[in-house]
Design a protein around this motif. Structure first.
Motif, PDB file in Angstrom:
ATOM      1  N   GLY A   1       0.800  -1.225   0.000  1.00 41.88           N
ATOM      2  CA  GLY A   1       0.000   0.000   0.000  1.00 41.88           C
ATOM      3  C   GLY A   1       0.828   1.266   0.000  1.00 41.88           C
ATOM      4  N   LEU A   2       2.138   1.170  -0.326  1.00 43.53           N
ATOM      5  CA  LEU A   2       2.995   2.342  -0.313  1.00 43.53           C
ATOM      6  C   LEU A   2       2.613   3.330  -1.410  1.00 43.53           C
ATOM      7  N   GLU A   3       2.575   4.608  -1.048  1.00 39.26           N
ATOM      8  CA  GLU A   3       2.347   5.640  -2.048  1.00 39.26           C
ATOM      9  C   GLU A   3       3.620   5.925  -2.835  1.00 39.26           C
ATOM     10  N   LEU A   4       4.778   5.806  -2.190  1.00 46.37           N
ATOM     11  CA  LEU A   4       6.060   6.032  -2.838  1.00 46.37           C
ATOM     12  C   LEU A   4       6.817   4.715  -2.859  1.00 46.37           C
ATOM     13  N   ASN A   5       6.926   4.112  -4.026  1.00 43.55           N
ATOM     14  CA  ASN A   5       7.633   2.846  -4.172  1.00 43.55           C
ATOM     15  C   ASN A   5       8.434   2.898  -5.468  1.00 43.55           C
ATOM     16  N   PRO A   6       9.499   3.723  -5.489  1.00 38.16           N
ATOM     17  CA  PRO A   6      10.196   4.013  -6.748  1.00 38.16           C
ATOM     18  C   PRO A   6      11.006   2.833  -7.254  1.00 38.16           C
ATOM     19  N   LEU A   7      11.379   2.919  -8.541  1.00 41.87           N
ATOM     20  CA  LEU A   7      12.276   1.934  -9.116  1.00 41.87           C
ATOM     21  C   LEU A   7      13.675   2.135  -8.556  1.00 41.87           C
ATOM     22  N   ARG A   8      14.523   1.145  -8.765  1.00 40.86           N
ATOM     23  CA  ARG A   8      15.895   1.229  -8.270  1.00 40.86           C
ATOM     24  C   ARG A   8      16.633   2.372  -8.971  1.00 40.86           C
ATOM     25  N   ASP A   9      17.343   3.193  -8.197  1.00 35.65           N
ATOM     26  CA  ASP A   9      18.090   4.304  -8.778  1.00 35.65           C
ATOM     27  C   ASP A   9      19.257   3.780  -9.614  1.00 35.65           C
ATOM     28  N   SER A  10      19.443   4.405 -10.767  1.00 39.34           N
ATOM     29  CA  SER A  10      20.568   4.051 -11.628  1.00 39.34           C
ATOM     30  C   SER A  10      21.744   4.982 -11.353  1.00 39.34           C
ATOM     31  N   SER A  11      22.946   4.506 -11.666  1.00 45.92           N
ATOM     32  CA  SER A  11      24.130   5.332 -11.467  1.00 45.92           C
ATOM     33  C   SER A  11      24.179   6.435 -12.518  1.00 45.92           C
ATOM     34  N   ASP A  12      25.011   7.443 -12.279  1.00 50.64           N
ATOM     35  CA  ASP A  12      25.139   8.543 -13.228  1.00 50.64           C
ATOM     36  C   ASP A  12      25.656   8.040 -14.572  1.00 50.64           C
ATOM     37  N   GLY A  13      26.566   7.065 -14.545  1.00 51.01           N
ATOM     38  CA  GLY A  13      27.083   6.514 -15.788  1.00 51.01           C
ATOM     39  C   GLY A  13      26.010   5.808 -16.597  1.00 51.01           C
ATOM     40  N   THR A  14      25.150   5.056 -15.893  1.00 48.66           N
ATOM     41  CA  THR A  14      24.053   4.367 -16.584  1.00 48.66           C
ATOM     42  C   THR A  14      23.079   5.367 -17.185  1.00 48.66           C
ATOM     43  N   LYS A  15      22.768   6.425 -16.431  1.00 49.88           N
ATOM     44  CA  LYS A  15      21.857   7.452 -16.939  1.00 49.88           C
ATOM     45  C   LYS A  15      22.433   8.127 -18.185  1.00 49.88           C
ATOM     46  N   LEU A  16      23.745   8.417 -18.164  1.00 51.80           N
ATOM     47  CA  LEU A  16      24.384   9.052 -19.307  1.00 51.80           C
ATOM     48  C   LEU A  16      24.360   8.134 -20.521  1.00 51.80           C
ATOM     49  N   ALA A  17      24.635   6.837 -20.285  1.00 46.85           N
ATOM     50  CA  ALA A  17      24.635   5.879 -21.396  1.00 46.85           C
ATOM     51  C   ALA A  17      23.250   5.762 -22.013  1.00 46.85           C
TER      52      ALA A  17
ATOM     53  N   LYS B   1      20.922   8.035 -21.949  1.00 56.45           N
ATOM     54  CA  LYS B   1      20.603   9.298 -22.625  1.00 56.45           C
ATOM     55  C   LYS B   1      21.256   9.347 -24.003  1.00 56.45           C
ATOM     56  N   ILE B   2      22.528   8.936 -24.089  1.00 55.62           N
ATOM     57  CA  ILE B   2      23.226   8.912 -25.382  1.00 55.62           C
ATOM     58  C   ILE B   2      22.545   7.933 -26.331  1.00 55.62           C
ATOM     59  N   PHE B   3      22.120   6.785 -25.782  1.00 58.53           N
ATOM     60  CA  PHE B   3      21.452   5.785 -26.623  1.00 58.53           C
ATOM     61  C   PHE B   3      20.154   6.333 -27.190  1.00 58.53           C
ATOM     62  N   ASN B   4      19.352   7.014 -26.343  1.00 56.23           N
ATOM     63  CA  ASN B   4      18.058   7.521 -26.792  1.00 56.23           C
ATOM     64  C   ASN B   4      18.208   8.689 -27.762  1.00 56.23           C
ATOM     65  N   ILE B   5      19.204   9.549 -27.513  1.00 57.81           N
ATOM     66  CA  ILE B   5      19.341  10.752 -28.339  1.00 57.81           C
ATOM     67  C   ILE B   5      20.088  10.483 -29.643  1.00 57.81           C
ATOM     68  N   ALA B   6      21.140   9.679 -29.570  1.00 54.22           N
ATOM     69  CA  ALA B   6      21.998   9.502 -30.752  1.00 54.22           C
ATOM     70  C   ALA B   6      21.893   8.111 -31.360  1.00 54.22           C
ATOM     71  N   LEU B   7      22.099   7.076 -30.577  1.00 52.07           N
ATOM     72  CA  LEU B   7      22.185   5.731 -31.140  1.00 52.07           C
ATOM     73  C   LEU B   7      20.849   5.241 -31.669  1.00 52.07           C
ATOM     74  N   LEU B   8      19.748   5.540 -30.960  1.00 54.79           N
ATOM     75  CA  LEU B   8      18.454   5.063 -31.421  1.00 54.79           C
ATOM     76  C   LEU B   8      18.089   5.634 -32.790  1.00 54.79           C
ATOM     77  N   PRO B   9      18.246   6.946 -33.025  1.00 53.04           N
ATOM     78  CA  PRO B   9      17.998   7.453 -34.395  1.00 53.04           C
ATOM     79  C   PRO B   9      18.901   6.814 -35.438  1.00 53.04           C
ATOM     80  N   LEU B  10      20.190   6.583 -35.056  1.00 55.49           N
ATOM     81  CA  LEU B  10      21.105   5.945 -35.995  1.00 55.49           C
ATOM     82  C   LEU B  10      20.665   4.532 -36.332  1.00 55.49           C
TER      83      LEU B  10
END
Length: 579
Positions: A521-537, A539-548
């Protein structure tokens, strides 16, 4: 007929919105549950979301079992007294005694016939009006005036309310309400049965009792602002808090768990002895220990001056150190902390409020296993004995991130005066710990302190010290009492911190299966936090690699179509030239 049955069970309609064909319509729907067991009927009046239903039904059934046991143990009925002055010139007083009697009779039939109704008219005995202050019932006074029917009303005073009494204890049920014009009138008759049931539950203590130690400046369970009133309301669905002043009384025999929440003054050796011997009997204790107390300034310019932070010495620290946990004289700060929006300053990092993710929560212990993110506040670090104590199993429940550090010496909670140190000075720090197993008494090598009443006299004596636990005991130590205040918990148990605190009581009381149900019944039950490196990877995948990749897939399809076109043209071009 079904609607009348639902109303009889205390289930009333709720309004829902239906969106269909771009139109929004409202309708009333019955969305409640009635649980019937023997003579008892308990309800969940409305279910508006699926989260937490399993936990609500389970605790309701547990409550019903406890209520049946408590009712059948009563040696005499609970007296339900209606104090209603017959001269009260307010709306709704007509046949009030008969209306209340009918509700009490209906409630009595659902509580094994353990209620006894009385009607008392204070007009006949003026001394009864003094009971208004005793029971907390409103005492009304009025001058001479002309009523709505044109009849003159003589001046007088009176009272109205219901009191449930048994074995020297009482609970009150208020019956006065205000009309839209601000006048007093009889109110609450439509839900009077449920309110009488609620008062009866509080009166006979249907839940297991948990001892709450008082007398040393502990957080007040009646203080709604910065005390433990919310904590008391949070655990009230499964436990009743029994306040215990160790200077005046012993811990009752039926108590299996005690809570010591933020004491400010010292415990005597006699009080520490009572706590120690309670644990030696194989019972449980929950310690919220503050190393420092924040004293708010008063007088002139009180809002311009910084609060004074003073060290706290209670004696509990030496008891815990003996068991295997040391509460250090410091405050844990963390870069991964709560971000507050401050007027004129933007986002401000509150380093003394670490945000604890899944990496800082013990995934094996039921207290924290089903949580993903919590917040701690002004907590001291804990040191767990490296080798432990013989027979005990210590474990960290909550830890800061590896970007935490310690504030020592002069303590200040002004956020703008804090700054992260070098990375070499940062590290992970324990904020809450659990101990389980066999403990040796703190007084095993000491003389038992003199207790109230003195030592027994005569030729027959007894060794009054239990020097080792008779059966395995459990202890939880938390380096702050701030997490029991309304600033981080709610009485409904929706926030992760509320679940954490409730889980601690469950763990110490042996209710190991409840935390999993409550976490749903938790109102706040977030997903596991990702590291900064994972977030950057990502972001690069979504912005650059996915269009490519899309472009590459398009080129592959275009190439295959071009090749197929050429093959077809070559095949049919040969046939055309042959003809």
């Amino acid at each position: 007929k079904s609607r009348d049955a639902a109303a009889d069970f205390g289930v009333h309609p709720v309004q829902i919105r239906e969106i269909k064909n771009d139109r929004v319509s409202a309708r009333n729907a019955f969305m409640g549950i009635a649980v019937v067991h023997g003579d008892l009927i308990e309800t969940i009046p409305s279910i508006t979301e699926p989260e937490g239903v399993e936990y609500r039904i389970t605790t309701l059934m547990q409550k019903m079992n406890g209520k049946i046991d408590s009712l059948l143990r009563l040696d005499r009925p609970v007296t339900v007294t209606l104090y209603a002055s017959s001269n009260l010139p307010i709306s709704g007083m007509q046949n009030i005694a008969e209306k209340v009697r009918a509700v009490v009779q209906k409630t009595n039939a659902r509580n094994y016939g353990k209620l006894e109704f009385r009607h008392v008219d204070p007009l006949a005995d003026r001394a009864l009006l003094d009971l208004a202050d005793t029971y907390g019932l409103p005492r009304l006074k009025w001058p001479a005036f002309t009523g709505m029917d044109g009849r003159p009303v003589v001046p007088g005073d009176g009272m109205l309310g219901i009191v449930l009494e048994h074995d020297g204890r009482f609970e009150t049920v208020q019956m006065l309400a205000r009309t839209v014009f601000g006048q007093y009138a009889v109110g609450g008759l439509e839900d009077l049965e449920s309110r009488i049931n609620g008062a009866l539950d509080n009166l006979i203590s249907i839940n297991p009792r948990v001892g709450y130690i008082t007398g040393h400046g502990e957080r007040d369970i009646h203080n709604q602002r910065d005390g433990a009133a919310t904590f008391r309301e949070l655990v009230a669905d499964m436990y009743d808090l029994k306040t215990i002043d160790l200077l005046k009384e012993d811990i009752p025999a039926d108590i299996r768990t005690i809570v010591i929440n933020g004491p400010r003054s010292g415990y005597t050796d006699g009080e520490l002895f009572k706590i120690d011997q309670f644990i030696m009997k194989g019972r449980s204790a929950l310690f919220f220990v503050d190393s420092f107390a924040e004293i708010q300034p008063d007088g002139q310019n009180m809002f311009m001056r910084e609060p004074v932070v003073l060290p706290v010495m209670t004696g509990i620290e030496k008891l815990l150190e003996h068991y295997g946990v040391t509460v250090n004289r410091d405050i844990v700060l963390d870069e991964k902390c709560y971000q507050a929006s401050m007027r004129g300053m933007g986002e401000q990092s509150l380093y003394f409020a670490p945000m604890i993710g899944s990496e800082g929560l013990n995934e094996k212990n039921v207290v924290t296993k089903y949580l993903k993110k919590i917040v701690f506040l002004k907590s001291s670090s804990l040191s767990i004995a490296a080798e432990g104590r013989p027979g005990t199993r210590p474990e960290a429940l909550v830890s800061s991130s590896d970007r935490g550090w310690l504030m020592k010496g002069r303590i200040s909670f002004m956020p703008w005066s804090m700054a992260p140190p070098n990375a070499s000075q940062m590290g992970k720090h324990v904020l809450a710990a659990a101990l389980a197993g066999d403990f040796a008494s703190y007084f095993a090598e000491r003389d038992a302190p003199a207790q109230k009443g003195g030592a027994a006299t005569g030729p027959v004596a007894t060794d009054t010290i239990v020097r080792r636990t008779l059966k395995p005991a459990r202890i939880i130590v938390v380096g702050t009492s701030e997490i029991t205040t309304p600033s981080v918990i709610d009485k409904e148990g929706k926030t992760p911190n509320s679940v954490l605190v409730h889980n601690m009581i469950d763990f110490l009381s042996g209710n190991y299966d409840v935390p999993e149900m409550r976490s749903k019944g938790l109102e706040l039950n977030p997903l596991r936090d990702s590291s900064d490196g994972t977030k950057l990877a990502l972001k690069i995948f979504n912005i650059a690699l996915l269009p490519l990749l899309v472009m590459g897939a398009g080129l592959v399809v275009w190439k295959r179509r071009s090749t197929r076109r050429k093959r077809i043209m070559a095949e049919f071009a040969t046939e055309v030239r042959g003809e």
